[in-house]
Design a protein around this motif. Structure first.
Motif, PDB file in Angstrom:
ATOM      1  N   PHE A  45      -1.918   3.427 -13.722  1.00  0.00           N
ATOM      2  CA  PHE A  45      -2.537   2.026 -13.944  1.00  0.00           C
ATOM      3  C   PHE A  45      -1.175   1.208 -13.631  1.00  0.00           C
ATOM      4  CE2 PHE A  45      -5.861   3.082 -17.286  1.00  0.00           C
ATOM      5  CZ  PHE A  45      -6.724   3.616 -16.150  1.00  0.00           C
ATOM      6  N   ILE A  46      -0.050   1.371 -14.217  1.00  0.00           N
ATOM      7  CA  ILE A  46       1.067   0.655 -14.003  1.00  0.00           C
ATOM      8  C   ILE A  46       1.506   0.599 -12.588  1.00  0.00           C
ATOM      9  CG2 ILE A  46       3.679   0.632 -14.762  1.00  0.00           C
ATOM     10  CD1 ILE A  46       2.744   1.879 -17.560  1.00  0.00           C
ATOM     11  N   ALA A  47       1.619   1.582 -11.985  1.00  0.00           N
ATOM     12  CA  ALA A  47       2.170   1.770 -10.553  1.00  0.00           C
ATOM     13  C   ALA A  47       1.214   1.037  -9.654  1.00  0.00           C
ATOM     14  CB  ALA A  47       1.833   3.195 -10.215  1.00  0.00           C
ATOM     15  N   VAL A  48      -0.161   0.910 -10.057  1.00  0.00           N
ATOM     16  CA  VAL A  48      -1.212   0.332  -9.423  1.00  0.00           C
ATOM     17  C   VAL A  48      -0.928  -1.259  -9.389  1.00  0.00           C
ATOM     18  CG1 VAL A  48      -3.668  -0.338  -8.897  1.00  0.00           C
ATOM     19  CG2 VAL A  48      -2.721   1.915  -9.018  1.00  0.00           C
ATOM     20  N   GLY A  49      -0.676  -1.539 -10.718  1.00  0.00           N
ATOM     21  CA  GLY A  49      -0.317  -2.988 -11.415  1.00  0.00           C
ATOM     22  C   GLY A  49       0.863  -3.500 -10.472  1.00  0.00           C
ATOM     23  N   ILE A  50       1.946  -2.694 -10.344  1.00  0.00           N
ATOM     24  CA  ILE A  50       3.075  -3.277  -9.575  1.00  0.00           C
ATOM     25  C   ILE A  50       2.905  -3.603  -8.106  1.00  0.00           C
ATOM     26  CG2 ILE A  50       5.412  -2.174  -8.983  1.00  0.00           C
ATOM     27  CD1 ILE A  50       5.493  -0.734 -11.406  1.00  0.00           C
ATOM     28  N   LEU A  60       4.499   5.513  -5.604  1.00  0.00           N
ATOM     29  CA  LEU A  60       4.530   5.397  -6.879  1.00  0.00           C
ATOM     30  C   LEU A  60       3.503   6.157  -7.646  1.00  0.00           C
ATOM     31  CD1 LEU A  60       5.153   1.567  -7.679  1.00  0.00           C
ATOM     32  CD2 LEU A  60       6.728   3.092  -7.931  1.00  0.00           C
ATOM     33  N   CYS A  61       2.517   6.415  -7.172  1.00  0.00           N
ATOM     34  CA  CYS A  61       1.345   7.363  -7.644  1.00  0.00           C
ATOM     35  C   CYS A  61       1.518   8.878  -7.358  1.00  0.00           C
ATOM     36  CB  CYS A  61      -0.125   6.853  -7.083  1.00  0.00           C
ATOM     37  SG  CYS A  61      -0.565   5.305  -7.690  1.00  0.00           S
ATOM     38  N   THR A  62       2.158   9.069  -6.444  1.00  0.00           N
ATOM     39  CA  THR A  62       2.721  10.274  -6.051  1.00  0.00           C
ATOM     40  C   THR A  62       3.590  10.676  -6.776  1.00  0.00           C
ATOM     41  OG1 THR A  62       1.719  10.027  -3.777  1.00  0.00           O
ATOM     42  CG2 THR A  62       3.359  11.925  -4.212  1.00  0.00           C
ATOM     43  N   LEU A  96      -0.796  10.028 -20.433  1.00  0.00           N
ATOM     44  CA  LEU A  96       0.351   9.858 -19.566  1.00  0.00           C
ATOM     45  C   LEU A  96       0.363   9.505 -18.303  1.00  0.00           C
ATOM     46  CD1 LEU A  96       3.542   8.700 -19.871  1.00  0.00           C
ATOM     47  CD2 LEU A  96       3.824  11.415 -19.816  1.00  0.00           C
ATOM     48  N   LEU A  97      -0.399  10.390 -17.587  1.00  0.00           N
ATOM     49  CA  LEU A  97      -0.468  10.352 -16.241  1.00  0.00           C
ATOM     50  C   LEU A  97      -1.280   9.062 -15.799  1.00  0.00           C
ATOM     51  CD1 LEU A  97      -0.235  11.437 -13.203  1.00  0.00           C
ATOM     52  CD2 LEU A  97      -2.328  12.802 -13.714  1.00  0.00           C
ATOM     53  N   TRP A  98      -2.469   8.848 -16.359  1.00  0.00           N
ATOM     54  CA  TRP A  98      -3.246   7.862 -15.661  1.00  0.00           C
ATOM     55  C   TRP A  98      -2.906   6.567 -16.304  1.00  0.00           C
ATOM     56  CZ3 TRP A  98      -6.250   8.735 -12.107  1.00  0.00           C
ATOM     57  CH2 TRP A  98      -6.982   9.965 -12.109  1.00  0.00           C
ATOM     58  N   VAL A 137       0.963  -1.242  -0.060  1.00  0.00           N
ATOM     59  CA  VAL A 137       0.059   0.056  -0.005  1.00  0.00           C
ATOM     60  C   VAL A 137       0.844   1.447  -0.060  1.00  0.00           C
ATOM     61  CG1 VAL A 137      -1.635   1.283   1.152  1.00  0.00           C
ATOM     62  CG2 VAL A 137      -1.814  -0.994   0.849  1.00  0.00           C
ATOM     63  N   VAL A 138       1.827   1.264   0.668  1.00  0.00           N
ATOM     64  CA  VAL A 138       2.823   2.433   0.990  1.00  0.00           C
ATOM     65  C   VAL A 138       3.464   2.882  -0.402  1.00  0.00           C
ATOM     66  CG1 VAL A 138       5.040   3.380   1.809  1.00  0.00           C
ATOM     67  CG2 VAL A 138       3.205   2.311   3.324  1.00  0.00           C
TER      68      VAL A 138
END
Length: 189
Positions: A110-115, A89-91, A104-106, A83-84
């Motif tokens: 998506f990639i960050a959430v996938g990781i 990553l999203c920040t 590019l941002l969204w 979660v951290v």
């Protein structure tokens, strides 16, 4: 050593995670359909995320009703780390990419959430690895295939979470047992 190899891993909170994924998947789809020029409506997504977090993950009676037991300390530690990692990553996506190119941002988010899904393998099982791979792939394809409207990738992202969430919600109590490797020296199996 044999005890370590045959260690039983329980996924007690899969149904709670499934409810969360279904909720987030539906929220992403709704946010994408109402996003307009923002592509995904950030206020709807942000408020919905917070409300869902409190109602699904924050209220103890929900987890008591859905879970088959508690996670181990190791599972809780990895979940917290994941979660951290997601927040960091999203920040970073917002700070580094900025808000000029929203696609590019969204897609990067998506990639960050996938990781971050990969860490949940330890508490939720193989489906989280599959979700991580598919989410990262969807985000990458959204960056590469610019002729395809962004909303397609947002809808796919939401549907991936919905489908895997439904599958996890329907899961019965399960424990995965790692089979010993027959080539391990000293084990006569």
């Amino acid at each position: 050593m044999l005890n370590f190899i045959l260690q039983e891993r329980e996924y007690n909170t899969q149904r709670t995670c499934g409810v969360w994924l279904v909720y987030i998947g539906a929220l992403i789809i709704l946010s994408a359909l109402t996003g307009g020029e923002l592509l995904i409506q950030p206020f709807l997504l942000g408020f919905g995320y917070f409300a869902g977090f409190v109602l699904i993950l924050g209220l103890p009676f929900v987890n008591r009703k859905l879970a088959y037991g508690k996670n181990s300390k190791f599972q809780d530690s990895i979940n917290n780390f994941s979660v951290v990692l997601n927040v960091v990553l999203c920040t970073a996506c917002g700070l580094i990419i900025g808000f000029e190119d929203l696609r590019l941002l969204w897609c990067s988010i998506f990639i960050a959430v996938g990781i971050h899904f990969f860490g949940f393998y330890f508490s939720q099982g193989k489906r989280m690895v599959l979700l991580g791979i598919l989410t990262v792939l969807n985000g990458v394809l959204g960056l590469i295939l610019i002729s395809i409207p962004f909303i397609i990738f947002a809808l796919i992202d939401g549907l991936l979470k919905l489908l895997i969430g439904v599958k996890m919600m329907s899961k019965r109590k399960e424990a995965a047992i790692q089979e010993p490797d027959k080539n391990t020296p000293g084990l006569d199996l």
